[in-house]
Each structure stands twice: as structure tokens, then as C-alpha cells.
Scaffold this motif. Structure first.
Motif, PDB file in Angstrom:
ATOM      1  N   GLU A 145      59.518   4.276  22.903  1.00 51.96           N
ATOM      2  CA  GLU A 145      58.444   4.328  21.904  1.00 51.96           C
ATOM      3  C   GLU A 145      58.752   3.415  20.726  1.00 51.96           C
ATOM      4  OE1 GLU A 145      55.939   7.585  19.211  1.00 51.96           O
ATOM      5  OE2 GLU A 145      57.498   8.259  20.606  1.00 51.96           O
ATOM      6  N   ASP A 146      59.988   3.466  20.218  1.00 52.09           N
ATOM      7  CA  ASP A 146      60.365   2.577  19.120  1.00 52.09           C
ATOM      8  C   ASP A 146      60.475   1.133  19.594  1.00 52.09           C
ATOM      9  OD1 ASP A 146      60.372   4.597  17.288  1.00 52.09           O
ATOM     10  OD2 ASP A 146      62.555   4.869  17.261  1.00 52.09           O
ATOM     11  N   ALA A 147      60.834   0.941  20.879  1.00 51.19           N
ATOM     12  CA  ALA A 147      60.881  -0.415  21.435  1.00 51.19           C
ATOM     13  C   ALA A 147      59.499  -1.059  21.365  1.00 51.19           C
ATOM     14  CB  ALA A 147      61.375  -0.373  22.876  1.00 51.19           C
ATOM     15  N   VAL A 148      58.471  -0.270  21.678  1.00 53.36           N
ATOM     16  CA  VAL A 148      57.092  -0.756  21.563  1.00 53.36           C
ATOM     17  C   VAL A 148      56.737  -0.984  20.098  1.00 53.36           C
ATOM     18  CG1 VAL A 148      54.663  -0.116  21.848  1.00 53.36           C
ATOM     19  CG2 VAL A 148      56.293   0.285  23.706  1.00 53.36           C
ATOM     20  N   VAL A 201      54.990  -1.625  29.425  1.00 55.72           N
ATOM     21  CA  VAL A 201      55.185  -1.252  30.833  1.00 55.72           C
ATOM     22  C   VAL A 201      56.389  -0.317  30.967  1.00 55.72           C
ATOM     23  CG1 VAL A 201      55.767  -2.121  33.133  1.00 55.72           C
ATOM     24  CG2 VAL A 201      54.045  -3.296  31.750  1.00 55.72           C
ATOM     25  N   ASP A 202      57.474  -0.631  30.253  1.00 58.96           N
ATOM     26  CA  ASP A 202      58.645   0.248  30.274  1.00 58.96           C
ATOM     27  C   ASP A 202      58.278   1.643  29.766  1.00 58.96           C
ATOM     28  OD1 ASP A 202      60.543  -1.509  31.316  1.00 58.96           O
ATOM     29  OD2 ASP A 202      61.090  -2.296  29.351  1.00 58.96           O
ATOM     30  N   ALA A 236      49.029  -2.948  27.891  1.00 58.83           N
ATOM     31  CA  ALA A 236      49.950  -3.957  28.408  1.00 58.83           C
ATOM     32  C   ALA A 236      49.176  -5.141  28.973  1.00 58.83           C
ATOM     33  CB  ALA A 236      50.860  -3.349  29.476  1.00 58.83           C
ATOM     34  N   GLU A 237      48.091  -4.867  29.699  1.00 59.13           N
ATOM     35  CA  GLU A 237      47.262  -5.952  30.223  1.00 59.13           C
ATOM     36  C   GLU A 237      46.719  -6.806  29.091  1.00 59.13           C
ATOM     37  OE1 GLU A 237      44.797  -5.809  33.575  1.00 59.13           O
ATOM     38  OE2 GLU A 237      45.278  -3.734  34.055  1.00 59.13           O
ATOM     39  N   PHE A 238      46.300  -6.168  28.007  1.00 59.23           N
ATOM     40  CA  PHE A 238      45.798  -6.913  26.850  1.00 59.23           C
ATOM     41  C   PHE A 238      46.892  -7.820  26.283  1.00 59.23           C
ATOM     42  CE2 PHE A 238      45.411  -7.425  22.265  1.00 59.23           C
ATOM     43  CZ  PHE A 238      44.145  -7.985  22.156  1.00 59.23           C
ATOM     44  N   ALA A 239      48.130  -7.304  26.199  1.00 64.49           N
ATOM     45  CA  ALA A 239      49.228  -8.099  25.652  1.00 64.49           C
ATOM     46  C   ALA A 239      49.493  -9.337  26.511  1.00 64.49           C
ATOM     47  CB  ALA A 239      50.487  -7.240  25.545  1.00 64.49           C
ATOM     48  N   TYR A 240      49.527  -9.160  27.827  1.00 70.50           N
ATOM     49  CA  TYR A 240      49.750 -10.319  28.707  1.00 70.50           C
ATOM     50  C   TYR A 240      48.583 -11.299  28.627  1.00 70.50           C
ATOM     51  CZ  TYR A 240      53.562  -7.652  30.859  1.00 70.50           C
ATOM     52  OH  TYR A 240      54.722  -6.944  31.090  1.00 70.50           O
ATOM     53  N   ARG A 241      47.369 -10.756  28.555  1.00 68.59           N
ATOM     54  CA  ARG A 241      46.192 -11.626  28.463  1.00 68.59           C
ATOM     55  C   ARG A 241      46.209 -12.429  27.154  1.00 68.59           C
ATOM     56  NH1 ARG A 241      42.824  -8.063  29.532  1.00 68.59           N
ATOM     57  NH2 ARG A 241      42.051  -7.512  27.454  1.00 68.59           N
ATOM     58  N   ARG A 242      46.601 -11.763  26.059  1.00 70.92           N
ATOM     59  CA  ARG A 242      46.687 -12.464  24.775  1.00 70.92           C
ATOM     60  C   ARG A 242      47.741 -13.558  24.831  1.00 70.92           C
ATOM     61  NH1 ARG A 242      44.362 -14.843  21.193  1.00 70.92           N
ATOM     62  NH2 ARG A 242      45.047 -14.652  19.029  1.00 70.92           N
ATOM     63  N   ALA A 243      48.875 -13.278  25.477  1.00 68.62           N
ATOM     64  CA  ALA A 243      49.918 -14.298  25.620  1.00 68.62           C
ATOM     65  C   ALA A 243      49.404 -15.494  26.410  1.00 68.62           C
ATOM     66  CB  ALA A 243      51.139 -13.697  26.306  1.00 68.62           C
ATOM     67  N   THR A 244      48.611 -15.233  27.446  1.00 70.31           N
ATOM     68  CA  THR A 244      48.049 -16.313  28.253  1.00 70.31           C
ATOM     69  C   THR A 244      47.076 -17.155  27.434  1.00 70.31           C
ATOM     70  OG1 THR A 244      48.271 -14.986  30.259  1.00 70.31           O
ATOM     71  CG2 THR A 244      46.725 -16.832  30.340  1.00 70.31           C
ATOM     72  N   LEU A 261      55.139  -9.321  37.534  1.00 71.08           N
ATOM     73  CA  LEU A 261      56.220  -8.351  37.641  1.00 71.08           C
ATOM     74  C   LEU A 261      55.724  -6.952  37.264  1.00 71.08           C
ATOM     75  CD1 LEU A 261      59.184  -7.763  38.179  1.00 71.08           C
ATOM     76  CD2 LEU A 261      59.686  -8.414  35.812  1.00 71.08           C
ATOM     77  N   ALA A 262      54.865  -6.872  36.237  1.00 72.75           N
ATOM     78  CA  ALA A 262      54.307  -5.581  35.841  1.00 72.75           C
ATOM     79  C   ALA A 262      53.449  -4.995  36.961  1.00 72.75           C
ATOM     80  CB  ALA A 262      53.487  -5.738  34.561  1.00 72.75           C
ATOM     81  N   LEU A 263      52.685  -5.848  37.633  1.00 66.64           N
ATOM     82  CA  LEU A 263      51.903  -5.371  38.781  1.00 66.64           C
ATOM     83  C   LEU A 263      52.819  -4.818  39.861  1.00 66.64           C
ATOM     84  CD1 LEU A 263      49.287  -8.273  39.074  1.00 66.64           C
ATOM     85  CD2 LEU A 263      48.747  -5.873  38.584  1.00 66.64           C
TER      86      LEU A 263
END
Length: 205
Positions: free
Chosen positions: A97-100, A125-126, A135-143, A158-160
Motif C-alpha cells: 500500500e505504501d509502495a503504491v 499490480v503487486d 494499473a491499466e490507466f498507469a500503463y496507458r498513461r506511460a504509453t 507482464l501484468a497481463l
């Protein structure tokens, strides 16, 4: 996904990332031994043959160490490294939780940093033990922030895979290879990941 398949994928990606980082000889053997010891510990303490939800109190064991894989795509000395290393250390200790939270603060301060968004996706994802809409939003934003760069697509794939969606993970990685230069240093890492997921094994959940 079957715990044994995740374990095999982890070993393949870990060794592949070390090779891409030019770790050779005795050091590579020592790192391989450390990975195998970690895998043995998981096999003894966890339940890698089960595909169900993680057991209570096992949060730290469900976290994949992705530092070397990140370095294969983003290097070892990026400005974001301190944020992500702190997050990964917390996740390994079971405090997902704190990692996020650390990376949520980081992307709030640096909203255009694609590497931080990838790190946030991995942390989410962890924490959830699988791919979630945030998490999908985060990867999409990175893309969106780094169009054409392979890092977000690799970690999304990898998350999939970690979520049991083996076929879509392979499709994402194959598309990544199809659009990558033949001399890309990270190609072997993706190819090894596809090979690991393509091996016959228990059906993904």
C-alpha cells in the motif's frame, strides 16, 4: 496464472535482464544461484502449484522483483530511480500500500514522467495481485507519454501474464517485437518471456 509458471517466468526474465546488463562469469553464476535460492524458498513456503488468491500474510512473497527488468529498458541511473527503488523495497517487505502511495505522490509531482507511471502500474499490480483498471490507466498513461518506447508495453504484457491472461500477454509482446529494431538490446528479454509463456503448463485462471 499458475504459480509455477510465474516462477519460471520470473527466473527467465531475471537472468535475461542480468545478461543484458552485461553481468557475466562468476557474478552471473552467483546471481543465478540467488534467484534459484529465492525460487526454492518460495516453493517451500508458498504454494506455487495453486492459481488462486494469495494467502494472508504472504504479500511480500507475491511481489515480483522487477528492478533488473526495469534497468534493461530505463537504465540504472535515471532521475526516477530513487522513487521506484523505495517503492520496490516497501513492496518486497509486504507493504504494497505504501509502495503504491510513494509512486502516486511521484506522478503527482512529475505527471509527465513515463518511467514513474510504469513503476506505479507495477506497484498497483503487486498490491492487487493482478491487473486492475488503475494499473491499466498507469500503463496507458506511460504509453501516451513515451509513444513507441518499449518499456510500457513490456510491463503491461507482464501484468497481463501475472493476471492469468497468457494469450494476450504473448500478443502484446509479439507486437512489441514486430515493431522493434532487430538490434534492440532488450529483444532477448521479450523473446525469453514469450518462450516461457508459450511452454505447455496449467491453464491460466
Amino acid at each position: 496464472m499458475s504459480g509455477w509458471l510465474i516462477l519460471a517466468l520470473l527466473l527467465v526474465l531475471g537472468l535475461g535482464a542480468l545478461w543484458l546488463s552485461r553481468v557475466r562469469g562468476a557474478l552471473l553464476q552467483a546471481c543465478a544461484a540467488a534467484l534459484l535460492l529465492g525460487a526454492a524458498g518460495y516453493a517451500l513456503q508458498g504454494s506455487p502449484g495453486l492459481a488462486g488468491a494469495p494467502a494472508q500474510g504472504s504479500a511480500g512473497r507475491d511481489v515480483l522483483p522487477l528492478t533488473e527488468a526495469r534497468h534493461a529498458f530505463y537504465g540504472n541511473f535515471s532521475p526516477e530511480e530513487s522513487w521506484i527503488l523505495m517503492s520496490e523495497a516497501l513492496a518486497r517487505s509486504g507493504n504494497t500500500e505504501d509502495a503504491v502511495g510513494i509512486l502516486q505522490n511521484a506522478v503527482h509531482r512529475y505527471p509527465t514522467d513515463a518511467h514513474l507511471w510504469v513503476g506505479l502500474g507495477n506497484a498497483l499490480v503487486d498490491h492487487a495481485h493482478g491487473l486492475t483498471p488503475p494499473a491499466e490507466f498507469a500503463y496507458r498513461r506511460a504509453t501516451e507519454l513515451s509513444p513507441g518506447y518499449p518499456g510500457p508495453a513490456f510491463f503491461y504484457g507482464l501484468a497481463l501474464a501475472r493476471s492469468g491472461d497468457r494469450e494476450d500477454a504473448i500478443a502484446v509482446w509479439r507486437n512489441l517485437l514486430a515493431n522493434a529494431p532487430k538490434e534492440a538490446s532488450w529483444r532477448p528479454l521479450v523473446e525469453q518471456g514469450i518462450a516461457a509463456l508459450s511452454r505447455p503448463g496449467p491453464a491460466a485462471r
